[in-house]
Design a protein around this motif. Structure first.
Motif, short mmCIF file in Angstrom:
data_model
loop_
_atom_site.label_atom_id
_atom_site.label_comp_id
_atom_site.label_asym_id
_atom_site.label_seq_id
_atom_site.Cartn_x
_atom_site.Cartn_y
_atom_site.Cartn_z
N VAL A 38 -43.18 -8.57 4.03
CA VAL A 38 -44.31 -8.34 4.94
C VAL A 38 -44.49 -6.84 5.17
O VAL A 38 -45.62 -6.33 5.19
N ALA A 39 -43.39 -6.12 5.35
CA ALA A 39 -43.49 -4.67 5.53
C ALA A 39 -44.03 -3.99 4.28
O ALA A 39 -44.83 -3.05 4.37
N PHE A 40 -43.63 -4.50 3.12
CA PHE A 40 -44.11 -3.94 1.85
C PHE A 40 -45.61 -4.14 1.69
O PHE A 40 -46.35 -3.19 1.38
N ILE A 41 -46.12 -5.35 1.92
CA ILE A 41 -47.54 -5.59 1.72
C ILE A 41 -48.38 -4.91 2.80
O ILE A 41 -49.56 -4.60 2.59
N ASP A 42 -47.76 -4.64 3.95
CA ASP A 42 -48.48 -3.90 4.99
C ASP A 42 -48.90 -2.52 4.50
O ASP A 42 -49.98 -2.03 4.86
N THR A 43 -48.09 -1.91 3.65
CA THR A 43 -48.43 -0.59 3.11
C THR A 43 -49.62 -0.68 2.16
O THR A 43 -50.21 0.36 1.82
N LEU A 44 -49.97 -1.89 1.73
CA LEU A 44 -51.08 -2.11 0.81
C LEU A 44 -52.32 -2.63 1.53
O LEU A 44 -53.29 -3.04 0.89
N GLY A 45 -52.26 -2.65 2.85
CA GLY A 45 -53.41 -3.13 3.62
C GLY A 45 -53.50 -4.64 3.68
O GLY A 45 -54.59 -5.19 3.89
N LEU A 46 -52.36 -5.31 3.54
CA LEU A 46 -52.33 -6.78 3.54
C LEU A 46 -51.47 -7.28 4.69
O LEU A 46 -50.60 -6.56 5.19
N GLU A 47 -51.68 -8.53 5.08
CA GLU A 47 -50.88 -9.14 6.13
C GLU A 47 -50.57 -10.59 5.80
O GLU A 47 -51.35 -11.25 5.11
N LEU A 48 -49.43 -11.06 6.28
CA LEU A 48 -49.05 -12.46 6.14
C LEU A 48 -49.33 -13.17 7.44
O LEU A 48 -48.88 -12.75 8.50
N ARG A 49 -50.07 -14.27 7.36
CA ARG A 49 -50.32 -15.11 8.52
C ARG A 49 -49.43 -16.35 8.39
O ARG A 49 -49.54 -17.09 7.42
N THR A 50 -48.58 -16.54 9.35
CA THR A 50 -47.66 -17.67 9.30
C THR A 50 -48.32 -18.90 9.92
O THR A 50 -47.90 -19.41 10.96
N ASP A 51 -49.37 -19.37 9.24
CA ASP A 51 -50.07 -20.57 9.68
C ASP A 51 -49.47 -21.83 9.08
O ASP A 51 -49.69 -22.94 9.57
N SER A 52 -48.74 -21.66 7.98
CA SER A 52 -48.11 -22.79 7.31
C SER A 52 -46.94 -22.26 6.51
O SER A 52 -46.78 -21.05 6.33
N PHE A 53 -46.12 -23.17 5.99
CA PHE A 53 -44.88 -22.80 5.31
C PHE A 53 -45.17 -22.47 3.84
O PHE A 53 -44.86 -23.25 2.93
N ARG A 54 -45.77 -21.30 3.63
CA ARG A 54 -46.07 -20.87 2.26
C ARG A 54 -46.52 -19.41 2.29
O ARG A 54 -46.92 -18.89 3.34
N LEU A 55 -46.44 -18.77 1.13
CA LEU A 55 -47.00 -17.43 0.97
C LEU A 55 -48.42 -17.50 0.43
O LEU A 55 -49.34 -16.89 0.98
N ARG A 56 -48.59 -18.26 -0.65
CA ARG A 56 -49.91 -18.35 -1.28
C ARG A 56 -50.90 -19.00 -0.31
O ARG A 56 -50.65 -20.05 0.23
N GLY A 57 -52.02 -18.33 -0.13
CA GLY A 57 -53.03 -18.79 0.81
C GLY A 57 -52.89 -18.21 2.19
O GLY A 57 -53.82 -18.32 3.00
N ASN A 58 -51.76 -17.56 2.47
CA ASN A 58 -51.53 -16.99 3.80
C ASN A 58 -51.47 -15.47 3.81
O ASN A 58 -51.19 -14.88 4.85
N ILE A 59 -51.72 -14.83 2.67
CA ILE A 59 -51.77 -13.37 2.62
C ILE A 59 -53.24 -12.95 2.60
O ILE A 59 -54.02 -13.44 1.78
N PHE A 60 -53.59 -12.02 3.51
CA PHE A 60 -54.99 -11.64 3.69
C PHE A 60 -55.18 -10.13 3.59
O PHE A 60 -54.29 -9.36 3.97
N GLU A 61 -56.35 -9.75 3.07
CA GLU A 61 -56.79 -8.36 3.13
C GLU A 61 -57.12 -8.04 4.58
O GLU A 61 -57.93 -8.71 5.20
#
Length: 217
Positions: A38-61
């Motif tokens: 999460v800290a790594f993708i933050d440097t790329l302007g991305l965020e993880l939303r923990t709406d469900s138990f997965r990465l795919r579909g939960n990472i947003f610009e």
């Protein structure tokens, strides 16, 4: 034998051992993954939303609030593995707990990642106090655990954060003791119910005595 020829080759290089066997996943078990990712993708302007138990579909610009495509998530994970040594750390108490278990058990780390990152991960684990053999696999983990056990009917325990990996172990080693451990508490709270027979643990101080008891240490 492992379904992955490279994993089978790595296992064949290990010395024979008849002690109880403890197989450890790496990400979220021996190393934190979610928080540093999460800290790594933050440097790329991305965020993880923990709406469900997965990465795919939960990472947003962050700028557009649009979800990142699954293909890009795979690229992000690969990019993260390239620089993992700059980001990943060990969960609290992991090194000490595993070292105590290693006094009486064979410890092997089994990580699901492309083989090309093995040397990078090996160096990171050594630096953080995990000198145990490291195997990489690009196939299901169960057959690798069966090969690791060998012909000696010794006790086996396996720790992972993903249910399908634990089920793979059960399919290949029916009497294996299975433990779930996930360092990231927020995502763990969203996980579906564990398969029957899998022991849930919250951290290494909680997991270590349960594993020791299962292995008869």
């Amino acid at each position: 034998m492992s379904d992955d020829p490279e994993t089978a080759r790595q296992i064949a290089e290990l010395a024979n051992d008849d002690r109880p066997l403890l197989v450890l996943d790496v990400d979220e078990v021996v190393l934190e993954f979610i928080s540093p990712f999460v800290a790594f993708i933050d440097t790329l302007g991305l965020e993880l939303r923990t709406d469900s138990f997965r990465l795919r579909g939960n990472i947003f610009e962050r700028a557009t609030q649009t979800a990142v495509a699954s293909e890009r998530v795979s690229t992000l994970i690969a990019d993260f593995f390239e620089v993992q040594a700059d980001w990943q750390t060990a969960p609290q108490g992991a090194a000490e707990a595993i070292a105590r278990l290693a006094e009486s058990a064979e410890i092997v780390m089994l990580t699901a990642m492309p083989h090309r990152y093995r040397a990078t991960r090996r160096a990171l684990l050594d630096r953080l106090g995990f000198p145990y053999p490291l195997l990489t696999t690009e196939q299901p983990k169960g057959p690798a655990i069966r090969q690791l056990r060998g012909a000696v009917p010794r006790p086996v325990a396996f720790v992972d954060d993903i249910a399908r990996n634990l089920l793979s172990a059960r399919e290949s080693v029916a009497d294996a003791h299975l433990f779930h451990l996930m360092a990231h508490e927020e995502l763990r709270a969203l996980m579906p119910p564990l398969p029957e027979g899998v022991v849930e643990t919250r951290n290494w101080p909680d997991a270590a005595p349960k594993i020791a008891s299962a292995l008869g240490l």
